[in-house]
Design a protein around this motif. Sequence first.
Motif, PDB file in Angstrom:
ATOM      1  N   LEU A 107     -73.986  37.441  76.910  1.00 11.63           N
ATOM      2  CA  LEU A 107     -74.850  38.406  77.025  1.00 11.63           C
ATOM      3  C   LEU A 107     -75.729  37.153  76.796  1.00 11.63           C
ATOM      4  N   ARG A 108     -75.131  36.410  75.512  1.00 12.38           N
ATOM      5  CA  ARG A 108     -76.174  35.036  75.722  1.00 12.38           C
ATOM      6  C   ARG A 108     -76.464  34.651  76.477  1.00 12.38           C
ATOM      7  N   ASP A 109     -75.083  34.231  77.014  1.00 13.84           N
ATOM      8  CA  ASP A 109     -74.917  32.881  78.084  1.00 13.84           C
ATOM      9  C   ASP A 109     -75.433  33.501  79.613  1.00 13.84           C
ATOM     10  N   ALA A 110     -75.618  34.793  79.929  1.00 16.08           N
ATOM     11  CA  ALA A 110     -76.294  35.453  80.468  1.00 16.08           C
ATOM     12  C   ALA A 110     -77.550  35.235  80.796  1.00 16.08           C
ATOM     13  N   ILE A 111     -78.640  35.576  79.721  1.00 12.76           N
ATOM     14  CA  ILE A 111     -79.956  35.016  79.134  1.00 12.76           C
ATOM     15  C   ILE A 111     -80.312  33.901  79.782  1.00 12.76           C
ATOM     16  N   LYS A 112     -79.602  32.839  78.763  1.00 16.09           N
ATOM     17  CA  LYS A 112     -79.553  31.709  79.284  1.00 16.09           C
ATOM     18  C   LYS A 112     -79.989  30.645  80.586  1.00 16.09           C
ATOM     19  N   ASP A 113     -78.754  31.418  81.240  1.00 16.84           N
ATOM     20  CA  ASP A 113     -78.482  31.638  82.998  1.00 16.84           C
ATOM     21  C   ASP A 113     -79.839  31.771  83.889  1.00 16.84           C
ATOM     22  N   ALA A 114     -80.618  33.218  83.280  1.00 12.58           N
ATOM     23  CA  ALA A 114     -81.251  33.606  84.040  1.00 12.58           C
ATOM     24  C   ALA A 114     -82.414  33.114  83.354  1.00 12.58           C
ATOM     25  N   GLY A 115     -82.811  31.894  82.310  1.00 15.52           N
ATOM     26  CA  GLY A 115     -84.578  30.490  81.537  1.00 15.52           C
ATOM     27  C   GLY A 115     -84.965  31.330  80.289  1.00 15.52           C
ATOM     28  N   GLY A 116     -83.964  32.132  80.032  1.00 16.29           N
ATOM     29  CA  GLY A 116     -84.027  32.817  78.284  1.00 16.29           C
ATOM     30  C   GLY A 116     -83.904  31.743  77.943  1.00 16.29           C
ATOM     31  N   TYR A 117     -84.989  31.486  76.432  1.00 16.58           N
ATOM     32  CA  TYR A 117     -84.992  31.072  75.141  1.00 16.58           C
ATOM     33  C   TYR A 117     -84.408  31.914  73.781  1.00 16.58           C
ATOM     34  N   TRP A 118     -83.746  31.137  72.705  1.00 13.78           N
ATOM     35  CA  TRP A 118     -83.978  31.827  71.439  1.00 13.78           C
ATOM     36  C   TRP A 118     -85.687  31.239  70.892  1.00 13.78           C
ATOM     37  N   ASP A 119     -85.966  32.662  70.697  1.00 14.85           N
ATOM     38  CA  ASP A 119     -87.305  31.981  70.243  1.00 14.85           C
ATOM     39  C   ASP A 119     -87.162  32.338  67.845  1.00 14.85           C
ATOM     40  N   PRO A 120     -86.947  31.224  67.713  1.00 11.46           N
ATOM     41  CA  PRO A 120     -85.982  31.424  65.935  1.00 11.46           C
ATOM     42  C   PRO A 120     -87.521  31.863  65.042  1.00 11.46           C
ATOM     43  N   ALA A 121     -88.473  32.110  65.299  1.00  9.76           N
ATOM     44  CA  ALA A 121     -90.249  32.938  64.520  1.00  9.76           C
ATOM     45  C   ALA A 121     -89.552  34.407  64.344  1.00  9.76           C
ATOM     46  N   ILE A 122     -89.869  34.700  65.802  1.00  7.65           N
ATOM     47  CA  ILE A 122     -89.039  35.949  65.877  1.00  7.65           C
ATOM     48  C   ILE A 122     -87.832  36.526  65.847  1.00  7.65           C
ATOM     49  N   LYS A 123     -87.244  36.120  65.939  1.00  4.68           N
ATOM     50  CA  LYS A 123     -85.206  36.609  66.556  1.00  4.68           C
ATOM     51  C   LYS A 123     -84.701  36.838  67.086  1.00  4.68           C
ATOM     52  N   ALA A 124     -85.479  36.482  68.258  1.00  6.42           N
ATOM     53  CA  ALA A 124     -84.965  37.472  69.276  1.00  6.42           C
ATOM     54  C   ALA A 124     -84.649  36.595  71.287  1.00  6.42           C
ATOM     55  N   TRP A 125     -84.127  36.265  72.155  1.00  8.11           N
ATOM     56  CA  TRP A 125     -84.756  35.700  72.808  1.00  8.11           C
ATOM     57  C   TRP A 125     -85.911  36.751  73.970  1.00  8.11           C
ATOM     58  N   ILE A 126     -86.522  35.223  74.621  1.00  7.36           N
ATOM     59  CA  ILE A 126     -87.583  35.517  75.175  1.00  7.36           C
ATOM     60  C   ILE A 126     -87.125  35.243  76.414  1.00  7.36           C
ATOM     61  N   LEU A 127     -87.196  35.732  77.733  1.00  7.34           N
ATOM     62  CA  LEU A 127     -86.589  35.992  78.952  1.00  7.34           C
ATOM     63  C   LEU A 127     -88.154  37.042  79.767  1.00  7.34           C
ATOM     64  N   SER A 128     -88.432  36.896  81.567  1.00  7.75           N
ATOM     65  CA  SER A 128     -89.374  37.008  82.264  1.00  7.75           C
ATOM     66  C   SER A 128     -88.293  38.417  82.376  1.00  7.75           C
ATOM     67  N   TYR A 129     -89.641  39.235  82.241  1.00  9.24           N
ATOM     68  CA  TYR A 129     -89.234  40.698  82.302  1.00  9.24           C
ATOM     69  C   TYR A 129     -88.312  40.974  83.849  1.00  9.24           C
ATOM     70  N   ARG A 130     -89.073  40.265  84.660  1.00  8.64           N
ATOM     71  CA  ARG A 130     -88.274  40.417  86.051  1.00  8.64           C
ATOM     72  C   ARG A 130     -86.725  39.837  85.462  1.00  8.64           C
ATOM     73  N   ASN A 131     -86.289  38.854  84.815  1.00  5.97           N
ATOM     74  CA  ASN A 131     -85.117  38.881  84.704  1.00  5.97           C
ATOM     75  C   ASN A 131     -84.315  40.214  83.973  1.00  5.97           C
ATOM     76  N   VAL A 132     -85.408  40.504  82.745  1.00 10.46           N
ATOM     77  CA  VAL A 132     -84.686  41.253  81.786  1.00 10.46           C
ATOM     78  C   VAL A 132     -84.067  42.434  83.299  1.00 10.46           C
ATOM     79  N   LEU A 133     -84.736  43.019  84.165  1.00  7.76           N
ATOM     80  CA  LEU A 133     -84.362  44.301  84.940  1.00  7.76           C
ATOM     81  C   LEU A 133     -83.260  44.132  85.937  1.00  7.76           C
ATOM     82  N   LYS A 134     -82.976  42.705  85.958  1.00  5.13           N
ATOM     83  CA  LYS A 134     -82.353  42.455  86.503  1.00  5.13           C
ATOM     84  C   LYS A 134     -80.873  42.699  85.784  1.00  5.13           C
ATOM     85  N   LEU A 135     -80.929  42.407  84.596  1.00  3.02           N
ATOM     86  CA  LEU A 135     -79.709  42.381  83.645  1.00  3.02           C
ATOM     87  C   LEU A 135     -79.846  43.168  83.182  1.00  3.02           C
TER      88      LEU A 135
END
Length: 116
Positions: free
Chosen positions: A75-103
């Motif tokens: 799942l992390r790899d899929a998020i990275k492929d969709a343009g997502g990135y890890w934000d260590p400050a909030i300990k979560a992955w950041i991704l566009s809502y469009r790609n969240v829906l696609k995944l």
Amino acid sequence: MDIRTTLRPGQKGTRQLLREYGDQLVCVRYRYDKASQKRYKTVELIVEEKDWIPGVLVPAEKMVSVQVAFGEKNLRDAIKDAGGYWDPAIKAWILSYRNVLKLGLERRILEPNVGR
């Protein structure tokens, strides 16, 4: 004012307007004003077209934070492929809502109105 008739493009009474406005024409209405004793012919036109996801109030390009467990490498790899990135400050992955829906990650969103 009363609306007595609403015509769709292509019906009798709309053909000249259809030639003039083309695919932008949505409908033609005939309105009647009793006070002034006048009839008005109005048109409804499409003036803008944008992508829209039904039932979604969050803009498609809004960045949202998504929770992913440490062991979910695929799942992390899929998020990275969709343009997502890890934000260590909030300990979560950041991704566009469009790609969240696609995944299919809608249920993993931490705060839909917070993002970058």
